[in-house]
Design an enzyme around this catalytic site. Structure first.
Site, short mmCIF file in Angstrom:
data_model
loop_
_atom_site.label_atom_id
_atom_site.label_comp_id
_atom_site.label_asym_id
_atom_site.label_seq_id
_atom_site.Cartn_x
_atom_site.Cartn_y
_atom_site.Cartn_z
N ASP A 30 -1.56 -1.67 10.01
CA ASP A 30 -1.78 -1.70 8.55
C ASP A 30 -2.35 -3.03 8.07
O ASP A 30 -2.65 -3.18 6.89
CB ASP A 30 -0.46 -1.47 7.81
CG ASP A 30 0.06 -0.05 7.97
OD1 ASP A 30 -0.75 0.84 8.30
OD2 ASP A 30 1.27 0.15 7.77
N GLY A 83 8.02 1.10 4.11
CA GLY A 83 6.84 1.93 4.37
C GLY A 83 5.70 1.59 3.43
O GLY A 83 4.80 2.40 3.22
N LYS A 119 0.83 -1.22 0.00
CA LYS A 119 0.00 0.00 0.00
C LYS A 119 0.86 1.25 0.00
O LYS A 119 2.04 1.23 0.34
CB LYS A 119 -0.94 0.03 1.21
CG LYS A 119 -0.25 0.02 2.59
CD LYS A 119 0.17 1.38 3.11
CE LYS A 119 1.03 1.26 4.36
NZ LYS A 119 1.80 2.44 4.71
O1 C5P Z 1 0.82 -1.06 14.59
P1 C5P Z 1 2.23 -1.36 14.26
O2 C5P Z 1 2.79 -2.51 15.05
O3 C5P Z 1 2.46 -1.53 12.78
O4 C5P Z 1 3.05 -0.08 14.67
C1 C5P Z 1 4.45 -0.09 14.75
C2 C5P Z 1 4.90 1.11 15.55
O5 C5P Z 1 4.62 2.32 14.85
C3 C5P Z 1 4.21 1.27 16.89
O6 C5P Z 1 4.87 0.54 17.89
C4 C5P Z 1 4.31 2.78 17.13
O7 C5P Z 1 5.59 3.11 17.59
C5 C5P Z 1 4.19 3.33 15.72
N1 C5P Z 1 2.81 3.73 15.38
C6 C5P Z 1 2.28 4.88 15.96
N2 C5P Z 1 1.02 5.27 15.65
C7 C5P Z 1 0.27 4.58 14.76
C8 C5P Z 1 0.78 3.41 14.15
C9 C5P Z 1 2.06 3.02 14.49
O8 C5P Z 1 2.96 5.54 16.76
N3 C5P Z 1 -0.97 5.00 14.48
#
Ligand code: C5P
Length: 310
Positions: free
Chosen positions: A149, A111, A19
């Site tokens: 995601d 990303g 994405k």
């Molecule tokens: O949700 P995910 O495990 O992919 O997120 C990875 C990291 O990215 C989280 O631990 C956080 O540090 C950051 N993050 C965030 N805010 C979001 C999504 C991700 O701070 N909305």
């Protein structure tokens, strides 16, 4: 003497897309460490393909990966696909015995949510392999526990994401958009980019409650790439550029090449350029390569469907 070949082990193949975030508006960090988002996700036609094969009971989970950047993917329980097997197995009360194979088509740590696509595809593959036929909402709930995601990789196409990015509302689009991507071998860690965002904006990041993506939504509905290019926005771009100043040149080269819009994709370091046509996307990618402004270049279209069994 008759000879019966052994039946092949039951196996399911699933494809899930990477994405981009056409807009990514990030609010001040919340108490749980996450940032409230308003984002418009669009799935691209770069795919991960997962094969889940039943193995003898007690064999547990195993993982193999192929693709140009396969050596950069962990093959143990730190891999999101492995965690996806564990999560759905727990949910349906099964002791999993499954061999996972991932054919990577989405840039690694760029990303573009390749790991999230693997997790989404794995949920769907295990559900089909085990015949558990979970409703989509249950799969989406499991997906949200794995990463912000992952629910979008299940859904695909184009959607507005709120909350951590995991609450989705599908959006209408017309036609096909052409993209070129410049990737770097040295990925950026998403938490590191959010941390730098905090350092740069402190508590002063504006709330995302009044984020207005009307211009972008109109461009998508009209299938108007010029208007879409003007509406692209990524609040994490400054943080990614601060960590990787060399990305500024990659952005500028695409601008000079007439890209309709250029931005860092998600938390980077991938740079995404919206092109007028497939030929224009190929030309932008060729210029990045000629100017040594990328480790690899990719051209593709968007939107693309979400995770599906092949
Ligand atoms: O949700 P995910 O495990 O992919 O997120 C990875 C990291 O990215 C989280 O631990 C956080 O540090 C950051 N993050 C965030 N805010 C979001 C999504 C991700 O701070 N909305």
């Amino acid at each position: 003497m008759s000879h019966l070949a052994a039946a092949p082990a039951p196996s399911v193949r699933v494809r899930a897309p990477g994405k981009i975030n056409l807009t990514l508006r990030v609010g001040p960090v919340a108490d749980d460490g996450y940032h409230p988002l308003v984002t418009v996700f669009q799935a691209v036609a770069l795919h991960e393909e997962i094969t889940a094969t039943e193995v003898p009971e007690g064999a547990g989970i195993s993982l193999t990966v192929e693709g140009p950047q396969a050596d950069r993917v962990p093959l143990d329980a730190s891999n999101l696909a492995w965690q996806a097997v564990e999560a759905i197995a727990r949910h349906v009360g099964l002791d999993p015995s499954v061999a996972l194979h991932i054919a990577k088509g989405v840039p690694v740590a760029g990303g573009m949510a390749g790991g999230s696509a693997d997790a989404a595809a794995t949920l769907l593959a295990c559900d089909a392999l085990w015949g558990t036929a979970l409703p989509r909402e249950e799969l989406a709930g499991l997906a949200a526990t794995l990463g912000s995601d992952v629910p979008f990789a299940l859904l695909g196409h184009t959607a507005v994401g709120t909350g951590r990015g995991h609450l989705l509302t599908p959006a209408m689009t017309r036609g096909e958009f052409h993209w070129a991507f410049a990737t770097r071998d040295d990925g950026l860690s998403t938490p590191a980019v959010y941390r730098r965002f905090d350092e740069l904006t402190g508590p002063t990041a504006p709330s995302v409650d009044d984020a207005d993506d009307n211009g972008l939504m109109q461009a998508l509905r009209a299938g108007d790439p010029t208007a879409l290019g003007e509406a692209l926005q990524n609040d994490l771009e400054a943080a990614a550029l601060d960590l990787r100043p060399e990305l500024a040149r990659t952005l500028q080269i695409a601008r000079d090449g007439g890209a309709l819009g250029v931005m860092v994709s998600g938390s980077g370091p991938t740079v995404a350029a919206l092109a007028r046509s497939r030929q224009h996307a190929l030309a932008l990618a060729a210029t990045w390569t000629a100017e040594d402004a990328a480790d690899a270049v990719w051209c593709t279209t968007a939107p693309a469907p979400g995770a599906r069994v092949l």
